[in-house]
Design an enzyme around this catalytic site. Structure first.
Site, PDB file in Angstrom:
ATOM      1  CB  SER A  16      72.890  53.819 -50.201  1.00 63.93           C
ATOM      2  OG  SER A  16      73.627  54.523 -49.212  1.00 63.93           O
ATOM      3  CD  GLU A  87      75.493  57.579 -45.528  1.00 64.84           C
ATOM      4  OE1 GLU A  87      76.727  57.659 -45.365  1.00 64.84           O
ATOM      5  OE2 GLU A  87      74.940  57.838 -46.618  1.00 64.84           O
ATOM      6  CD  GLN A  89      79.988  56.920 -43.649  1.00 57.90           C
ATOM      7  OE1 GLN A  89      79.690  55.724 -43.760  1.00 57.90           O
ATOM      8  NE2 GLN A  89      79.438  57.858 -44.401  1.00 57.90           N
TER       9      GLN A  89
END
Length: 215
Positions: A16, A87, A89
């Protein structure tokens, strides 16, 4: 040529943070990005890093068509020179296909960031699809470390500091072990042995462990 790039790694490896750095570098040059995220630790509609940096983002909900969202945004006079998906995933396989279409049909670079495997060492569907479709897969070089000091390669879910291997694939938590559900990065050896930092400390302090003396 525009690319779909997947930046992968374990927790704590700076995914991030890199996403925010890419956003900063491009926006400071006058480019405009579209940021997607899902289930960020800072709450809905946020992209944040553990260093405390945060920016606004579009929360990706179940069933949201990312390609259609970009097309509508552009058709209404909006601008998107690049796309960041953090994010990743947690995205559905079809949403990864939509990001690939953004690259191929709209000519926009897409930078996706995510964990490759879950706490059971199984591929997240979104990450698997990214590996299958991405023009490049970049494994981040900032190495997270297991409690033993070895390179961390696996993500573990903990409950009260004890590693668990069953449960829903997605449970939002953080590395704060004071929480009921937490996450910890481990080397493969200690992931296989289900030995977290807490259980290692408990074993070291156990009265059942006798000192070895020279006879």
């Amino acid at each position: 040529m525009p690319e779909l790039v997947f930046f992968s790694g374990t927790m704590d490896c700076g995914k991030s943070t890199l996403a925010l750095q890419i956003e900063h570098n491009r926006s400071s040059r006058g480019l405009v990005g579209m940021i997607f995220t899902r289930d960020d630790r800072a709450g809905q509609g946020k992209l944040s890093s553990r260093l405390g940096l945060v920016t606004d983002a579009v929360e990706v909900e179940d069933g949201r068509d990312l390609y259609a969202y970009l097309v509508e945004h552009l058709s209404q006079g909006g601008r998107a020179d690049y796309v960041i998906a953090d994010e990743a995933q947690f995205l559905a396989e079809e949403q990864i296909d939509q990001l690939a279409r953004v690259v191929d049909d709209l000519g926009i670079d897409v930078y996706a960031f995510g964990i490759t495997t879950d706490f059971r060492s199984k591929l997240f569907p979104g990450s698997q699809r990214l590996v299958e479709l991405a023009d490049r897969v970049e494994v981040l070089q900032v190495e997270a470390l297991c409690w033993c000091g070895a390179r961390a390669t696996h993500n573990a879910r903990t409950v009260g500091g004890v590693m668990v291997v069953e449960g829903a694939q997605v449970v939002v938590g953080d590395v704060d072990q004071s929480a009921t559900v937490g996450y910890e990065v481990l080397c493969r050896r200690h992931h296989r042995r289900r030995m977290t930092a807490a259980t290692a400390r408990a074993a070291a302090l156990s009265p059942d462990v006798l000192p070895v003396t020279q006879g």
